[in-house]
Write an enzyme that holds these catalytic residues in place. Sequence first.
Site, PDB file in Angstrom:
ATOM      1  CG  LEU A   1      12.724 -20.865  64.023  1.00 31.37           C
ATOM      2  CD1 LEU A   1      13.428 -21.913  63.728  1.00 31.37           C
ATOM      3  CD2 LEU A   1      11.231 -21.088  65.065  1.00 31.37           C
TER       4      LEU A   1
ATOM      5  N   GLY B   1      17.266 -17.432  57.006  1.00 28.50           N
ATOM      6  CA  GLY B   1      17.081 -18.443  57.335  1.00 28.50           C
ATOM      7  C   GLY B   1      16.691 -18.870  58.205  1.00 28.50           C
ATOM      8  CG  ASP B   2      16.771 -18.551  62.682  1.00 29.10           C
ATOM      9  OD1 ASP B   2      16.654 -17.296  61.969  1.00 29.10           O
ATOM     10  OD2 ASP B   2      17.193 -18.250  63.596  1.00 29.10           O
ATOM     11  CD  GLU B   3      14.634 -12.586  60.425  1.00 32.71           C
ATOM     12  OE1 GLU B   3      13.700 -12.313  59.759  1.00 32.71           O
ATOM     13  OE2 GLU B   3      16.361 -12.052  59.601  1.00 32.71           O
TER      14      GLU B   3
END
Length: 329
Positions: free
Chosen positions: A195, A236-238
């Site tokens: 993201l 985390g945002d992957e």
Amino acid sequence: MSLPFDTLDALMPMHLQISRDGRLRHAGPTLRKLLNSSVGEGRHFADVIEVYRPKRAETLPMLLELAGRRLQTRLRCGRRVALKGLVMPDGAGGAIVNLSFGIGVVDGVRMHSLTSTDFAVTDLAIDMLYLVEAKSAAMEASRTLNRRLQGAMMVAEQRAFTDALTGLQNRRAMDEALKRLIRGGERFAVLHLDLDFFKQVNDTRGHAAGDRVLQAVARVMIDLTRKNDFVARVGGDEFVIILDGLTDRGRLAELADRLIERIEHPIPVDGDICRISASIGIAFNRPDAMPMETGAQLLERADEALYSAKRHGRAQHAFSDEDVVRELP
């Protein structure tokens, strides 16, 4: 002098008293249940039971020849139940035949709805019935426990492979999926998605808002992928998407662009609006490569493609350089 009927009924609830002329004088109460109360005094014993081993006995003299020996019989009235028997003279020219279910007592009890009161108190069948009931109860308890354990194991296994926040698969599940597909020589594509601008959401609106954004992104990926595609949150945002059997560059590029476009839609969070984007790196599994590529190597190529997309301005996708120069057949 013969014993009173009620005495014999208590001692041998499944007995027959036969008079000197071979006719039935009396039948025990349990035997009457088996006969459906269809047998009255005066009928010939051979009309009530068939004695066929150790040899046939159709008259009283023939029956008394078998005194003290183990008999195998069948009821002729009611249900044709097989019974074990023993015949002895009654001292008055007649005979007493005591019958039992033998090892078939459990089926007999079930078939005729018998209870412990239908057997003599000294009959070992009572103990056997209690043991059977105890065993049945124990087996049912064991089956119930096994079902619960299996359910708990399935839940535990599911939790071990599931990301608690988004409900997607996790990194551990992804590693297993890659091993399975590579070992099977499958052709597939890996999309590594990261993201853009997500850190600003966490920094300005807090981690609760960030969690809501991650959940919204997970829904987008589920909406745009096939039912059998693999979607995982691996950091985390992957995120990683594994597309089994899909290696067409045009379709993959279209899917990547649709994912980015949907993720860029404003995400409402508690009356506010969050805006993010995504960059995507794409790599193909090459089952014909020598030596065979590992899952870690495949992910590394997808990761390199991802950061290539970020270097070129984010909010776009890129293919692994090795896949660009070497098209799949």
